[in-house]
Design a protein around this motif. Structure first.
Motif, PDB file in Angstrom:
ATOM      1  N   ALA A 102       0.827  -1.218   0.000  1.00  0.00           N
ATOM      2  CA  ALA A 102       0.000   0.000   0.000  1.00  0.00           C
ATOM      3  C   ALA A 102       0.862   1.271   0.000  1.00  0.00           C
ATOM      4  O   ALA A 102       0.635   2.181  -0.804  1.00  0.00           O
ATOM      5  CB  ALA A 102      -0.941  -0.004   1.213  1.00  0.00           C
ATOM      6  N   TYR A 103       1.875   1.323   0.873  1.00  0.00           N
ATOM      7  CA  TYR A 103       2.665   2.558   1.020  1.00  0.00           C
ATOM      8  C   TYR A 103       3.702   2.695  -0.098  1.00  0.00           C
ATOM      9  O   TYR A 103       3.789   3.730  -0.754  1.00  0.00           O
ATOM     10  CB  TYR A 103       3.377   2.602   2.379  1.00  0.00           C
ATOM     11  N   GLN A 104       4.533   1.635  -0.277  1.00  0.00           N
ATOM     12  CA  GLN A 104       5.611   1.755  -1.273  1.00  0.00           C
ATOM     13  C   GLN A 104       5.101   1.413  -2.682  1.00  0.00           C
ATOM     14  O   GLN A 104       5.414   2.099  -3.646  1.00  0.00           O
ATOM     15  CB  GLN A 104       6.795   0.833  -0.910  1.00  0.00           C
ATOM     16  N   GLY A 105       4.316   0.348  -2.779  1.00  0.00           N
ATOM     17  CA  GLY A 105       3.855  -0.094  -4.094  1.00  0.00           C
ATOM     18  C   GLY A 105       2.880   0.881  -4.725  1.00  0.00           C
ATOM     19  O   GLY A 105       3.108   1.376  -5.836  1.00  0.00           O
ATOM     20  N   TYR A 106       1.811   1.198  -4.003  1.00  0.00           N
ATOM     21  CA  TYR A 106       0.781   2.093  -4.552  1.00  0.00           C
ATOM     22  C   TYR A 106       1.109   3.564  -4.318  1.00  0.00           C
ATOM     23  O   TYR A 106       1.218   4.336  -5.263  1.00  0.00           O
ATOM     24  CB  TYR A 106      -0.596   1.757  -3.964  1.00  0.00           C
ATOM     25  N   ALA A 107       1.253   3.963  -3.046  1.00  0.00           N
ATOM     26  CA  ALA A 107       1.346   5.404  -2.762  1.00  0.00           C
ATOM     27  C   ALA A 107       2.664   6.024  -3.246  1.00  0.00           C
ATOM     28  O   ALA A 107       2.659   7.111  -3.808  1.00  0.00           O
ATOM     29  CB  ALA A 107       1.142   5.647  -1.270  1.00  0.00           C
ATOM     30  N   ARG A 108       3.792   5.327  -3.056  1.00  0.00           N
ATOM     31  CA  ARG A 108       5.062   5.872  -3.553  1.00  0.00           C
ATOM     32  C   ARG A 108       5.246   5.586  -5.037  1.00  0.00           C
ATOM     33  O   ARG A 108       6.163   6.094  -5.665  1.00  0.00           O
ATOM     34  CB  ARG A 108       6.253   5.287  -2.794  1.00  0.00           C
ATOM     35  N   GLY A 109       4.406   4.708  -5.566  1.00  0.00           N
ATOM     36  CA  GLY A 109       4.421   4.455  -7.008  1.00  0.00           C
ATOM     37  C   GLY A 109       5.486   3.485  -7.485  1.00  0.00           C
ATOM     38  O   GLY A 109       5.801   3.441  -8.674  1.00  0.00           O
ATOM     39  N   VAL A 152      -2.580   5.609  -0.171  1.00  0.00           N
ATOM     40  CA  VAL A 152      -2.391   4.421   0.671  1.00  0.00           C
ATOM     41  C   VAL A 152      -3.742   3.731   0.886  1.00  0.00           C
ATOM     42  O   VAL A 152      -3.874   2.506   0.734  1.00  0.00           O
ATOM     43  CB  VAL A 152      -1.771   4.795   2.044  1.00  0.00           C
ATOM     44  N   PHE A 153      -4.752   4.535   1.187  1.00  0.00           N
ATOM     45  CA  PHE A 153      -6.101   4.009   1.445  1.00  0.00           C
ATOM     46  C   PHE A 153      -6.644   3.282   0.211  1.00  0.00           C
ATOM     47  O   PHE A 153      -7.186   2.177   0.321  1.00  0.00           O
ATOM     48  CB  PHE A 153      -7.021   5.170   1.849  1.00  0.00           C
ATOM     49  N   GLU A 154      -6.476   3.900  -0.954  1.00  0.00           N
ATOM     50  CA  GLU A 154      -6.904   3.264  -2.208  1.00  0.00           C
ATOM     51  C   GLU A 154      -6.179   1.942  -2.407  1.00  0.00           C
ATOM     52  O   GLU A 154      -6.763   0.943  -2.833  1.00  0.00           O
ATOM     53  CB  GLU A 154      -6.596   4.181  -3.408  1.00  0.00           C
TER      54      GLU A 154
END
Ligand code: TYD
Length: 208
Positions: free
Chosen positions: A104-111, A167-169
């Motif tokens: 969630a944090y590194q994969g999605y939010a940090r891209g 992150v939530f998404e």
């Protein structure tokens, strides 16, 4: 060979995860249910040193990839030193955050992308996936309201909101992808209501 039960807790900042983890531990002690509790990043001597590097405010130069690798490094140490031996002995292991935080944090939010995060966490994905992941769901806007609101003139705070929304998404996508393992708990009510939902969900699945 894994004989125990592995439960992880996930959620965005400010959803009350720490309170719920404390309340669950109190409940388990009252019920005389043995468990091992740990947290990420951290939980071993080596992993706590890595945690200090990750969370050190002076390390603003840290590349996103470096951050993701450090989380993965702290994790594999915790797995080999504590979590795997305990699961192999049949213990109940509860962990505050796990690979879904990295997704969630590194994969999605940090891209960095899900594939990159999965590849550097190959050991965890192949060997030690949670039986259940409790996702405390509360949109960041709600979490900020509880805290008294966001300063709309503060650029950093606003970009923080975008990051936390991402992150939530990410968590919502994970919850639909890993339906069997994810237990989505709506954390909109009081902490006692949330605790009841968690305990009922674990009882329904025969964990408690
Ligand atoms: P912590 O102070 O333990 O926060 P929380 O109470 O919210 O769990 O700090 C952990 C921080 O690290 C949190 O902001 C989430 C982040 N994190 C990642 O970005 N990736 C990860 O893989 C993990 C385990 C945590």
């Amino acid at each position: 060979m894994k004989k125990g039960i592995f439960i992880t807790f996930e959620g965005c900042e400010g959803v009350g995860k720490s309170s719920q983890l404390r309340m669950l531990q109190d409940y388990l002690r009252e019920q005389n249910i043995a468990f091992y509790f740990t947290r990420e990043p951290g939980g071993t001597g080596v992993s706590e040193q890595i945690r200090a590097v990750i969370l050190d405010g002076k390390n603003s130069a840290m590349a996103d990839e470096c951050e993701a690798l450090l989380y993965a490094a702290a994790r594999v140490q915790l797995l080999k030193e504590e979590i795997e031996p305990r699961l192999n002995r049949g213990e109940l292991v509860i962990c505050d955050r796990y690979v879904d935080s990295s997704l969630a944090y590194q994969g999605y939010a940090r891209g960095l992308g899900v594939d990159y995060v999965k590849s550097i966490n190959d050991y965890a994905f192949k060997n030690v996936m949670p039986d259940y992941t409790i996702f405390l769901r509360l949109p960041p806007s709600e979490a900020f309201k509880r805290k008294g609101g966001v300063d709309g003139t503060d650029r950093v705070e606003l970009s923080g909101v975008d990051f936390h929304n991402a992150v939530f998404e990410g968590y919502n996508k994970l919850a639909s992808e890993y339906k069997d393992r994810f237990i989505v708990i709506e954390a909109t009510g009081t902490k006692y209501e949330t605790q009841q939902k968690i305990i009922s969900a674990l009882k329904e699945r025969g964990v408690l």
